[in-house]
Design a protein around this motif. Sequence first.
Motif, PDB file in Angstrom:
ATOM      1  N   ASP A   1      31.770 119.613  54.293  1.00  0.00           N
ATOM      2  CA  ASP A   1      32.913 118.846  53.981  1.00  0.00           C
ATOM      3  C   ASP A   1      32.869 117.366  54.959  1.00  0.00           C
ATOM      4  N   LYS A   2      32.280 117.322  56.054  1.00  0.00           N
ATOM      5  CA  LYS A   2      32.348 116.248  56.855  1.00  0.00           C
ATOM      6  C   LYS A   2      31.143 115.464  56.356  1.00  0.00           C
ATOM      7  N   MET A   3      30.055 116.108  55.905  1.00  0.00           N
ATOM      8  CA  MET A   3      28.637 115.233  55.508  1.00  0.00           C
ATOM      9  C   MET A   3      29.072 114.647  54.307  1.00  0.00           C
ATOM     10  N   ILE A   4      30.058 115.068  53.442  1.00  0.00           N
ATOM     11  CA  ILE A   4      30.530 114.402  52.228  1.00  0.00           C
ATOM     12  C   ILE A   4      31.177 113.253  52.848  1.00  0.00           C
ATOM     13  N   ASP A   5      32.005 112.928  53.854  1.00  0.00           N
ATOM     14  CA  ASP A   5      32.348 111.769  54.256  1.00  0.00           C
ATOM     15  C   ASP A   5      31.528 110.771  54.482  1.00  0.00           C
ATOM     16  N   VAL A   6      30.448 111.089  55.088  1.00  0.00           N
ATOM     17  CA  VAL A   6      29.283 110.225  55.497  1.00  0.00           C
ATOM     18  C   VAL A   6      28.622 109.709  54.346  1.00  0.00           C
ATOM     19  N   PHE A   7      28.590 110.444  53.172  1.00  0.00           N
ATOM     20  CA  PHE A   7      28.071 109.889  52.029  1.00  0.00           C
ATOM     21  C   PHE A   7      28.557 109.028  51.297  1.00  0.00           C
ATOM     22  N   CYS A   8      30.070 109.275  51.307  1.00  0.00           N
ATOM     23  CA  CYS A   8      31.119 108.728  50.420  1.00  0.00           C
ATOM     24  C   CYS A   8      31.743 107.420  51.070  1.00  0.00           C
ATOM     25  N   ASP A   9      31.596 107.272  52.484  1.00  0.00           N
ATOM     26  CA  ASP A   9      32.479 106.321  53.261  1.00  0.00           C
ATOM     27  C   ASP A   9      31.458 105.193  53.776  1.00  0.00           C
ATOM     28  N   ASP A  10      31.335 104.122  53.248  1.00  0.00           N
ATOM     29  CA  ASP A  10      30.425 103.124  53.941  1.00  0.00           C
ATOM     30  C   ASP A  10      30.654 102.982  55.422  1.00  0.00           C
ATOM     31  N   ASN A  11      31.956 103.219  56.101  1.00  0.00           N
ATOM     32  CA  ASN A  11      32.326 102.898  57.316  1.00  0.00           C
ATOM     33  C   ASN A  11      31.666 103.899  58.526  1.00  0.00           C
ATOM     34  N   ILE A  12      31.367 105.111  57.745  1.00  0.00           N
ATOM     35  CA  ILE A  12      30.803 105.915  58.690  1.00  0.00           C
ATOM     36  C   ILE A  12      29.125 106.334  58.297  1.00  0.00           C
ATOM     37  N   GLN A  13      28.469 106.138  59.554  1.00  0.00           N
ATOM     38  CA  GLN A  13      26.955 106.359  59.568  1.00  0.00           C
ATOM     39  C   GLN A  13      26.413 107.602  60.053  1.00  0.00           C
ATOM     40  N   GLU A  14      27.225 108.128  60.823  1.00  0.00           N
ATOM     41  CA  GLU A  14      26.616 109.358  61.809  1.00  0.00           C
ATOM     42  C   GLU A  14      27.802 110.425  62.044  1.00  0.00           C
ATOM     43  N   TYR A  15      27.217 111.774  61.808  1.00  0.00           N
ATOM     44  CA  TYR A  15      28.054 112.763  61.931  1.00  0.00           C
ATOM     45  C   TYR A  15      27.259 113.609  63.062  1.00  0.00           C
ATOM     46  N   ILE A  16      27.859 113.728  64.181  1.00  0.00           N
ATOM     47  CA  ILE A  16      27.319 114.374  65.202  1.00  0.00           C
ATOM     48  C   ILE A  16      28.250 115.807  65.439  1.00  0.00           C
ATOM     49  N   GLN A  17      27.596 116.961  65.742  1.00  0.00           N
ATOM     50  CA  GLN A  17      28.300 118.083  65.971  1.00  0.00           C
ATOM     51  C   GLN A  17      28.038 118.568  67.525  1.00  0.00           C
ATOM     52  N   LEU A  18      28.826 118.574  68.303  1.00  0.00           N
ATOM     53  CA  LEU A  18      28.550 119.022  69.679  1.00  0.00           C
ATOM     54  C   LEU A  18      29.257 119.961  69.987  1.00  0.00           C
ATOM     55  N   LYS A  19      28.490 120.991  70.940  1.00  0.00           N
ATOM     56  CA  LYS A  19      29.255 122.458  71.247  1.00  0.00           C
ATOM     57  C   LYS A  19      29.792 122.258  72.429  1.00  0.00           C
ATOM     58  N   GLY A  20      31.190 122.557  72.675  1.00  0.00           N
ATOM     59  CA  GLY A  20      31.993 122.547  73.746  1.00  0.00           C
ATOM     60  C   GLY A  20      32.831 123.711  73.722  1.00  0.00           C
ATOM     61  N   ASN A  21      32.830 124.249  74.973  1.00  0.00           N
ATOM     62  CA  ASN A  21      33.896 125.468  75.108  1.00  0.00           C
ATOM     63  C   ASN A  21      33.798 126.567  73.909  1.00  0.00           C
ATOM     64  N   ASN A  22      32.458 126.722  73.658  1.00  0.00           N
ATOM     65  CA  ASN A  22      32.090 127.787  72.591  1.00  0.00           C
ATOM     66  C   ASN A  22      32.615 127.467  71.216  1.00  0.00           C
ATOM     67  N   LYS A  23      32.774 126.056  70.894  1.00  0.00           N
ATOM     68  CA  LYS A  23      33.068 125.874  69.489  1.00  0.00           C
ATOM     69  C   LYS A  23      32.523 124.326  69.091  1.00  0.00           C
ATOM     70  N   TRP A  24      32.216 124.256  68.070  1.00  0.00           N
ATOM     71  CA  TRP A  24      31.746 122.981  67.634  1.00  0.00           C
ATOM     72  C   TRP A  24      32.887 121.840  67.550  1.00  0.00           C
ATOM     73  N   ILE A  25      32.517 120.598  68.198  1.00  0.00           N
ATOM     74  CA  ILE A  25      33.171 119.437  67.886  1.00  0.00           C
ATOM     75  C   ILE A  25      32.542 118.358  66.841  1.00  0.00           C
ATOM     76  N   ASP A  26      33.306 118.141  66.170  1.00  0.00           N
ATOM     77  CA  ASP A  26      32.688 117.271  64.911  1.00  0.00           C
ATOM     78  C   ASP A  26      33.038 115.584  65.380  1.00  0.00           C
ATOM     79  N   ILE A  27      32.266 114.808  65.396  1.00  0.00           N
ATOM     80  CA  ILE A  27      32.451 113.313  65.697  1.00  0.00           C
ATOM     81  C   ILE A  27      31.718 112.463  64.513  1.00  0.00           C
ATOM     82  N   LEU A  28      32.625 111.639  63.935  1.00  0.00           N
ATOM     83  CA  LEU A  28      32.082 110.773  62.953  1.00  0.00           C
ATOM     84  C   LEU A  28      32.149 109.394  63.471  1.00  0.00           C
ATOM     85  N   LYS A  29      31.159 108.764  63.553  1.00  0.00           N
ATOM     86  CA  LYS A  29      30.844 107.401  63.699  1.00  0.00           C
ATOM     87  C   LYS A  29      30.322 106.292  62.636  1.00  0.00           C
TER      88      LYS A  29
END
Length: 151
Positions: free
Chosen positions: A123-151
């Motif tokens: 679902d977050k990857m779709i945002d990158v494909f469709c929004d020209d203002n988002i170029q990067e989707y990063i998933q970081l592991k923190g406190n045993n859960k994934w944190i999603d970052i869109l840039k």
Amino acid sequence: MSEYEKIELTNMCMIYDNNGNVVVQDKINKSWGGITFPGGHIEKRESFVDSVIREVKEETGLIIKNPKLCGIKWWEVKSNKRYVVLLFKTDEYSGTLKSSDEGKVFWTKLETLKTMNLAVSFDKMIDVFCDDNIQEYIQLKGNNKWIDILK
């Protein structure tokens, strides 16, 4: 200690038409299954563009032209290894849609895509494909859960 890391390179492509439809794949995979766009691994010394053209043909039967790089997704899979997905899109294609052993492929409406049984984080990857203002989707592991970052 090296400042460099190992990288596993992959690709994914959103194939779309002028009527609001996209090609999706119901991916058969124990670790990452569900609705997604076609794509796969980039082979050693293979051009990134050539790799996405090859992967799309293998998984959908379609021959795409002029895929445009529209973003990147990445996450750390080990302490010194990053998994990178180069995201492409195109509306130039020919051939007949044909499923593969990777999963069934079919056309669906882009506007209803997020209501489907999507692969994890797609679902977050779709945002990158469709929004020209988002170029990067990063998933970081923190406190045993994934944190999603869109840039």
